[in-house]
Design a protein around this motif. Structure first.
Motif, PDB file in Angstrom:
ATOM      1  N   ALA A 112       5.080  -9.271   4.533  1.00 57.83           N
ATOM      2  CA  ALA A 112       5.354  -7.858   4.251  1.00 57.83           C
ATOM      3  C   ALA A 112       4.376  -6.963   5.012  1.00 57.83           C
ATOM      4  O   ALA A 112       4.760  -5.941   5.599  1.00 57.83           O
ATOM      5  CB  ALA A 112       5.265  -7.603   2.745  1.00 57.83           C
ATOM      6  N   GLY A 113       3.078  -7.377   5.002  1.00 55.75           N
ATOM      7  CA  GLY A 113       2.073  -6.600   5.738  1.00 55.75           C
ATOM      8  C   GLY A 113       2.339  -6.603   7.229  1.00 55.75           C
ATOM      9  O   GLY A 113       2.239  -5.569   7.903  1.00 55.75           O
ATOM     10  N   ILE A 134       1.104 -15.946  -0.866  1.00 54.12           N
ATOM     11  CA  ILE A 134       0.252 -15.270   0.133  1.00 54.12           C
ATOM     12  C   ILE A 134       1.046 -15.016   1.421  1.00 54.12           C
ATOM     13  O   ILE A 134       0.915 -13.972   2.066  1.00 54.12           O
ATOM     14  CB  ILE A 134      -1.006 -16.105   0.419  1.00 54.12           C
ATOM     15  N   ILE A 143       3.267 -11.949   1.020  1.00 56.67           N
ATOM     16  CA  ILE A 143       2.474 -10.719   1.145  1.00 56.67           C
ATOM     17  C   ILE A 143       2.092 -10.483   2.611  1.00 56.67           C
ATOM     18  O   ILE A 143       2.166  -9.362   3.122  1.00 56.67           O
ATOM     19  CB  ILE A 143       1.208 -10.814   0.262  1.00 56.67           C
ATOM     20  N   SER A 144       1.707 -11.568   3.298  1.00 55.72           N
ATOM     21  CA  SER A 144       1.322 -11.448   4.714  1.00 55.72           C
ATOM     22  C   SER A 144       2.499 -11.008   5.575  1.00 55.72           C
ATOM     23  O   SER A 144       2.361 -10.177   6.479  1.00 55.72           O
ATOM     24  CB  SER A 144       0.785 -12.784   5.232  1.00 55.72           C
TER      25      SER A 144
END
Length: 715
Positions: A23-24, A17, A20-21
């Motif tokens: 990358a965001g 997670i 992904i965070s």
């Protein structure tokens, strides 16, 4: 087992997670950077437009007042404005619906610029014709006068004498009309031209040709001037462009603020979520020892930050103070960028910071080039840099000469600007380095040199002690009432009678000497006693008028007029002694510092309302402005001694003084000649019909008025 399994799932799930965070967040961060970069670029261009608008107005004023001025600057500014408008119109972010109001104002400004360009083209055409006439007419008159035999042609011909007199008046009116831009003088010029038209030289072919050419140029000048004046006033006083740019800026900031609020909310939310994940992951993965290592590294980094200049990245003053104690035979070069404040004022602090950073790089690269690899460059604050290295005293002067030579050819480019720098350099080998180098730097600026090496002669401690001694003398004189008025007579040139006296301050010392104002006033102005000295002289002047029944002139500087305590005191004495007010003339120094006309005019109206008179002092000195006379409406103009002292042998001084006298007489203003030091000067003063004289020939300043009698009258 289930708990262990869940724990392992958490350990693997949280990093997933987190990735992904990250990358965001990375994508969001990149988008946000681009958003703010574009917004900043738009604001920079709007500010550039505002600066260009002011530059355009300044260039228009310069083109009006300077005889020779390159119009290319005006059209370059206009082209740059148009380019920046087009640039803004092509930015998708700016023309989006969220910035509709800003874009609407931009279109209005674009239309305004096109209209203004038409006005400018018309103005420059008229301006060229006006300036050509302003140059050609005086040269034509001078050529005509040069061609005359003044003794035979003019001396015995009253008709030509009158005509020549009219021509001199014409020059004065042309000068006043062009430089004061007061259209009221146009009527006087027209009347003078009518007078000139009445002259008939049909039997004098040479003069008739000159007369015809002169009248044709004058008529062209008179026909063009109203339209020229109208357009100039419009261009100078028009504020619509600045208002539209202000509206664009304010609207864009307002619209951007709304967008930023949304970005901020999202940023806080995503950052908060990421931080929670990061904190939990850190809790699971990091140990206390690692946290301690981070803290140690952070402390070292903070220490480095405190010793590094945040603009240039160079070591700062704190670092210098730490480093200097390690040198045994230090050489220190202190460098000051001359006029750096002007860069900040004209181009903004961003440009200033850029120059500081680039100059620091230039110094660092220069030291490497000459092989001083152990030398360190410091930014010591503001616009001052320092270079510190061990020994090499013999080579230092050659290093500095080479540095100055390379800097002369160095161009610092910032956006569309190309800037060159001048520096002042102080060199010292003696501790305390910074204090000694600063002394040298002050001496460099005083002497207008490029660099100097420290010498004991630069030590200002003796001068400081002298000033402190004078300050102590002033303090004692104020306390013991030793500030004494001296009186210098001002004589009526028609009767030879003393009309009044100018009050001059003197300081009586303990050994009965009298110090002139040049000795103690500069020190007094830097202390609290200047105001006291002014009040003492004013009080004693009123007492003298009451006791001796004489007329006095009292000097007040612009600083005095702007000091409400001094002015309240002066006006209070005037009101308490209204029967004496008509015997008082206030002399204001004619200088560039007369800028706050509202406050100065209010004071002038008050003293005149109470019956006192006004004189403008030192008129015709370094800075002269006939508008001071028009605005302040004085009763007297005191012509500066620099024009009077050589008037008996300098024809140019005589012409200038004659113009001032003629100008003053037309405004019903009396004239006073200062510095009348000889009978030769006095005779010329009377010949020019100046009303009053003052100077050593008339009488020196003395303490007691009763010692003066009527002077001999020179016919």
């Amino acid at each position: 087992m289930q708990i262990m399994k869940n724990h392992k799932i958490k350990i693997f799930l949280i990093p997933f997670i987190a990735i992904i965070s990250i990358a965001g967040l990375f994508y969001f961060n990149m988008w946000t950077k681009e958003y703010f970069r574009t917004s900043e670029e738009i604001l920079d261009n709007i500010k550039d437009l505002q600066a260009l608008e002011y530059n355009l107005d300044t260039d228009l004023i310069k083109s009006s007042f300077f005889l020779y001025y390159d119009y290319d600057n005006i059209y370059k500014n206009l082209e740059t404005i148009k380019e920046k408008i087009t640039f803004l119109e092509n930015i998708p972010h700016f023309i989006s619906s969220s910035h509709g109001e800003s874009f609407k104002y931009l279109q209005q400004y674009k239309e305004y610029v096109n209209n203004k360009e038409e006005k400018i083209i018309k103005f420059e055409t008229l301006n060229s014709e006006i300036k050509n006439s302003t140059v050609y007419i005086p040269s034509l008159i001078l050529k005509y006068i040069s061609s005359l035999d003044l003794d035979n042609d003019v001396g015995n011909d009253s008709y030509l004498q009158l005509y020549t007199y009219k021509l001199t008046n014409l020059l004065a009116f042309l000068f006043l009309l062009k430089n004061s831009t007061d259209i009221d003088f146009l009527g006087s010029l027209k009347n003078l031209v009518k007078d000139l038209e009445s002259f008939d030289f049909s039997e004098r072919e040479k003069i008739a040709h000159f007369h015809s050419v002169l009248l044709s140029h004058l008529k062209l000048y008179i026909s063009n001037y109203p339209e020229y004046h109208k357009i100039l006033n419009y261009l100078v006083n028009d504020t619509k462009g600045k208002e539209l740019l202000s509206n664009i800026n304010n609207s864009f900031v307002k619209e951007t603020k709304k967008e930023t609020e949304v970005i901020t909310v999202f940023s806080f939310g995503s950052t908060g979520f990421f931080l929670l994940l990061l904190a939990y992951t850190a809790y699971l993965l990091l140990s206390l020892d690692k946290k301690n290592m981070q803290l140690i590294k952070m402390a070292r980094r903070l220490e480095k930050i405190t010793e590094t200049d945040d603009v240039t990245g160079l070591p700062n003053r704190r670092a210098f103070n730490q480093d200097v104690i390690r040198y045994r035979n230090p050489t220190f070069i202190l460098i000051n960028i001359d006029g750096f404040k002007n860069i900040n004022d004209f181009y903004g602090t961003k440009a200033g910071d850029f120059i500081l950073k680039e100059f620091g790089k230039f110094l660092t690269e220069f030291l490497k080039k000459i092989g001083l690899n152990d030398a360190k460059v410091y930014r010591l604050g503001g616009d001052e840099f320092g270079i510190l290295y061990e020994n090499k005293r013999r080579e230092t002067e050659s290093y500095v000469k080479r540095l100055l030579s390379e800097l002369e050819n160095k161009v610092f480019k910032y956006r569309n600007l190309e800037l060159t720098l001048n520096v002042s350099i102080g060199i010292t080998f003696e501790a305390p380095l910074l204090e000694k180098a600063d002394m040298v730097l002050k001496e460099v600026k005083n002497r207008r040199e490029k660099y100097l090496i420290y010498s004991k002669d630069f030590d200002k401690s003796v001068e400081i002690l002298e000033n402190l001694n004078i300050l102590d003398i002033i303090k004692t004189a104020v306390k013991e009432d030793k500030i004494i008025p001296f009186f210098q007579p001002i004589v009526d040139n028609r009767t030879g009678e003393i009309e009044k006296y100018e009050v001059l301050a003197r300081l009586e010392t303990s050994d009965n000497r009298y110090l002139s104002p040049g000795v103690f006033l500069p020190v007094a102005k830097e202390s609290k006693y200047y105001r006291d000295i002014t009040k003492i002289i004013v009080r004693k002047a009123f007492e003298t008028i009451s006791e001796k029944n004489v007329n006095l002139s009292i000097n007040l500087s612009i600083e005095d007029v702007l000091d409400h305590i001094v002015i309240d005191y002066f006006l209070g004495l005037l009101k308490d002694n209204e029967n004496l007010a008509h015997k008082i003339t206030v002399e204001l120094l004619e200088s560039e510092s007369i800028q706050n006309y509202k406050q100065v005019q209010a004071f002038v109206e008050q003293i005149k309302g109470l019956g006192a008179h006004l004189a403008i002092d030192d008129f015709g000195a370094g800075y002269s402005n006939f508008s001071h006379v028009v605005n302040l409406k004085p009763d007297f103009v005191k012509i500066d001694g620099s024009l009077i002292k050589d008037i008996h042998k300098d024809p140019y001084s005589k012409i200038i003084v004659s113009t001032i006298v003629d100008f003053s007489r037309k405004l019903n203003i009396k004239t006073v000649a200062e510095f009348v030091s000889s009978v030769e000067i006095y005779k010329v003063i009377r010949e020019l019909d100046i009303d009053y004289s003052q100077g050593f020939f008339v009488g020196k300043p003395i303490r007691h008025i009763d010692e003066y009698k009527k002077i001999e009258s020179y016919r």
